[in-house]
Design an enzyme around this catalytic site. Structure first.
Site, PDB file in Angstrom:
ATOM      1  N   GLY A 106       0.842  -1.197   0.000  1.00  0.00           N
ATOM      2  CA  GLY A 106       0.000   0.000   0.000  1.00  0.00           C
ATOM      3  C   GLY A 106       0.875   1.244   0.000  1.00  0.00           C
ATOM      4  N   THR A 164       1.923 -13.143   7.676  1.00  0.00           N
ATOM      5  CA  THR A 164       0.933 -12.060   7.637  1.00  0.00           C
ATOM      6  C   THR A 164      -0.473 -12.611   7.442  1.00  0.00           C
ATOM      7  OG1 THR A 164       2.499 -10.490   6.734  1.00  0.00           O
ATOM      8  CG2 THR A 164       0.187  -9.989   6.394  1.00  0.00           C
ATOM      9  N   TYR A 180      -0.388 -18.738  -1.123  1.00  0.00           N
ATOM     10  CA  TYR A 180      -1.379 -17.673  -0.930  1.00  0.00           C
ATOM     11  C   TYR A 180      -2.781 -18.266  -0.732  1.00  0.00           C
ATOM     12  CZ  TYR A 180      -4.275 -13.657  -2.344  1.00  0.00           C
ATOM     13  OH  TYR A 180      -5.217 -12.667  -2.414  1.00  0.00           O
TER      14      TYR A 180
HETATM   15  N1  LIG Z   1      -7.200  -7.254  -5.724  1.00  0.00           N
HETATM   16  C1  LIG Z   1      -7.704  -8.443  -5.970  1.00  0.00           C
HETATM   17  O1  LIG Z   1      -7.997  -8.762  -7.141  1.00  0.00           O
HETATM   18  C2  LIG Z   1      -7.950  -9.432  -4.863  1.00  0.00           C
HETATM   19  C3  LIG Z   1      -8.461 -10.689  -5.202  1.00  0.00           C
HETATM   20  C4  LIG Z   1      -8.681 -11.603  -4.196  1.00  0.00           C
HETATM   21  C5  LIG Z   1      -8.446 -11.275  -2.884  1.00  0.00           C
HETATM   22  N2  LIG Z   1      -7.934 -10.054  -2.568  1.00  0.00           N
HETATM   23  C6  LIG Z   1      -7.682  -9.756  -1.146  1.00  0.00           C
HETATM   24  O2  LIG Z   1      -8.126  -8.459  -0.845  1.00  0.00           O
HETATM   25  C7  LIG Z   1      -7.282  -7.866   0.148  1.00  0.00           C
HETATM   26  C8  LIG Z   1      -6.777  -6.511  -0.333  1.00  0.00           C
HETATM   27  O3  LIG Z   1      -6.028  -6.715  -1.511  1.00  0.00           O
HETATM   28  P1  LIG Z   1      -5.549  -5.538  -2.460  1.00  0.00           P
HETATM   29  O4  LIG Z   1      -5.737  -5.962  -3.845  1.00  0.00           O
HETATM   30  O5  LIG Z   1      -6.111  -4.270  -1.998  1.00  0.00           O
HETATM   31  O6  LIG Z   1      -3.981  -5.592  -2.218  1.00  0.00           O
HETATM   32  P2  LIG Z   1      -2.976  -4.507  -1.594  1.00  0.00           P
HETATM   33  O7  LIG Z   1      -1.641  -5.162  -1.607  1.00  0.00           O
HETATM   34  O8  LIG Z   1      -3.131  -3.221  -2.279  1.00  0.00           O
HETATM   35  O9  LIG Z   1      -3.540  -4.377  -0.112  1.00  0.00           O
HETATM   36  C9  LIG Z   1      -3.019  -5.072   0.977  1.00  0.00           C
HETATM   37  C10 LIG Z   1      -2.598  -4.033   1.997  1.00  0.00           C
HETATM   38  O10 LIG Z   1      -2.163  -4.698   3.169  1.00  0.00           O
HETATM   39  C11 LIG Z   1      -0.989  -4.035   3.643  1.00  0.00           C
HETATM   40  N3  LIG Z   1      -0.256  -5.017   4.455  1.00  0.00           N
HETATM   41  C12 LIG Z   1       0.391  -6.129   4.038  1.00  0.00           C
HETATM   42  N4  LIG Z   1       0.944  -6.766   5.076  1.00  0.00           N
HETATM   43  C13 LIG Z   1       0.620  -6.046   6.182  1.00  0.00           C
HETATM   44  C14 LIG Z   1       0.909  -6.198   7.550  1.00  0.00           C
HETATM   45  N5  LIG Z   1       1.638  -7.222   7.994  1.00  0.00           N
HETATM   46  N6  LIG Z   1       0.455  -5.259   8.418  1.00  0.00           N
HETATM   47  C15 LIG Z   1      -0.284  -4.195   7.969  1.00  0.00           C
HETATM   48  N7  LIG Z   1      -0.583  -4.017   6.674  1.00  0.00           N
HETATM   49  C16 LIG Z   1      -0.141  -4.925   5.785  1.00  0.00           C
HETATM   50  C17 LIG Z   1      -0.270  -3.601   2.389  1.00  0.00           C
HETATM   51  O11 LIG Z   1       0.668  -2.550   2.605  1.00  0.00           O
HETATM   52  C18 LIG Z   1      -1.432  -3.171   1.516  1.00  0.00           C
HETATM   53  O12 LIG Z   1      -1.741  -1.809   1.711  1.00  0.00           O
HETATM   54  C19 LIG Z   1      -6.177  -8.868   0.413  1.00  0.00           C
HETATM   55  O13 LIG Z   1      -6.496  -9.594   1.592  1.00  0.00           O
HETATM   56  C20 LIG Z   1      -6.216  -9.776  -0.787  1.00  0.00           C
HETATM   57  O14 LIG Z   1      -5.780 -11.073  -0.474  1.00  0.00           O
HETATM   58  C21 LIG Z   1      -7.673  -9.113  -3.528  1.00  0.00           C
END
Ligand SMILES: NC(=O)c1ccc[n+]([C@@H]2O[C@H](COP(=O)([O-])OP(=O)(O)OC[C@H]3O[C@@H](n4cnc5c(N)ncnc54)[C@H](O)[C@@H]3O)[C@@H](O)[C@H]2O)c1
Length: 327
Positions: A36, A95, A151
């Protein structure tokens, strides 16, 4: 309403923050900024209803206080993205599983019963060969310990953690299996296909398609996704349930690449790269990922409003404007 968003400086989390601030809610974001960014939350930083803690969910000493404050929690923090998973499987396991368990334990000990969304993924369907996936379909994962699946395995563990806490302690948790989500604030660095294609096209660079491009995906605009998550969290019939969230319109990756080039009016050629070249021996891709959305619709009446073409046009417009600002 008091809303805590873990991973709220990420792609989906920042849109949740925007939606709730616009509703007049108080929003507390915790994020370690690993994938992020501050840029995603900059628009809210001066907002009186917004609070941000830069911290790792695994070690955050504000967790208990924040959880006790919240009426609703979106748990989005995770190590996400195919590249990240292959680079650092240890971080993924820590995580994605320990972080979720810590959060659930804190909610239980908080003694307050907020609405909770736990983000899972369509990846948990693994190699299931059905045309589209319903929540009752089997999970099909390879038996050998292939790290590419780390994952999916962590997210499946999160689902079972959530159901365990919901069953044993009556917590109001909804597990959402998110299918491919796209939109503003998503970055292509970690293997996300749409932002990569858009960036390549607006820069007149070749678009890189992995494999032959016949694999299909179904893309949901994040501005639809956050509406679905908001409705599900507040829907008592959804508590204790797992629900697919996405858009069921499918497109082959090769067609997606062509569409991005056409919409951009770009001179970019399309290059094909084998999975082995892209990710190494270990990588196995899935041929399709299409959600069955009956459960989501029955629970919330939700229907996505963003069409893929409109999302692509919006992303191309934003990426082109960024280039003009830099130039
Ligand atoms: N984007 C997609 O297509 C998609 C699909 C399936 C599932 N997801 C799930 O949705 C959620 C959000 O995904 P996204 O696409 O926004 O990804 P993203 O990587 O933009 O968001 C994840 C956020 O978590 C933060 N993060 C990671 N480890 C951390 C920790 N230990 N402590 C605090 N913050 C932490 C990162 O800095 C990031 O801002 C995730 O759980 C992901 O598995 C997303």
């Amino acid at each position: 309403m008091h809303v805590l968003i873990t991973g709220g400086a990420g792609f989906i989390g920042s849109h949740l923050a925007e939606r709730h601030l616009a509703n007049g809610d108080q929003v507390y974001v915790v994020d370690n900024l690993s994938t992020g960014s501050l840029a995603n939350i900059d628009p809210f930083r001066g907002h009186p209803g917004f609070r941000f803690a830069e911290a790792d969910i695994l070690h955050w000493n504000g967790l208990s206080e924040a959880v006790a404050w919240a009426d609703r929690i979106y748990h989005m923090a995770a190590v996400v993205g195919v590249k990240k998973v292959l680079e650092d499987p240890v971080a993924v396991m820590a995580t994605n599983m320990t972080g979720t368990e810590k959060l659930l334990r804190a909610i239980h000990h908080g003694g307050w019963n907020p609405q909770v969304i736990i983000a899972s993924t369509s990846e948990v369907y693994g190699f299931n060969e059905k045309d589209s996936f319903a929540e009752t379909d089997n999970i099909v994962l390879p038996s050998a310990g292939r790290l590419r699946w780390a994952y999916a395995v962590t997210k499946l563990a999160d689902e079972f953690l959530a159901f365990s806490y919901a069953r044993k302690y009556g917590l109001h948790i909804v597990v959402v299996r998110l299918f491919n989500t796209i939109g503003p604030n998503q970055i292509g660095h970690y293997g996300m296909v749409v932002p990569s294609f858009v960036k390549q096209a607006v820069n007149n660079q070749p678009l890189t398609v992995y494999g032959e491009g016949n694999q299909t995906r179904s893309f949901c605009d994040v501005r639809d996704t956050v509406v679905a998550l908001d409705h599900l969290a507040g829907c008592p019939e959804a508590w204790g349930e797992v629900v697919n969230v996405g858009n069921d319109q499918e497109i082959a990756i090769r067609d997606l690449a062509e569409r991005v080039v056409t919409h951009t009016g770009s001179a970019s050629p399309i290059h094909y790269l084998s999975y082995k070249e892209a990710y190494g021996e270990e990588f196995e891709d899935v041929t399709h990922r299409r959600p069955v959305l009956n459960k989501l619709k029955a629970l919330t009446g939700f229907d996505p409003v963003w069409r893929l073409d409109d999302t692509l046009d919006d992303l191309i417009k934003r990426a082109s404007a960024k280039i003009r600002r830099v130039a």
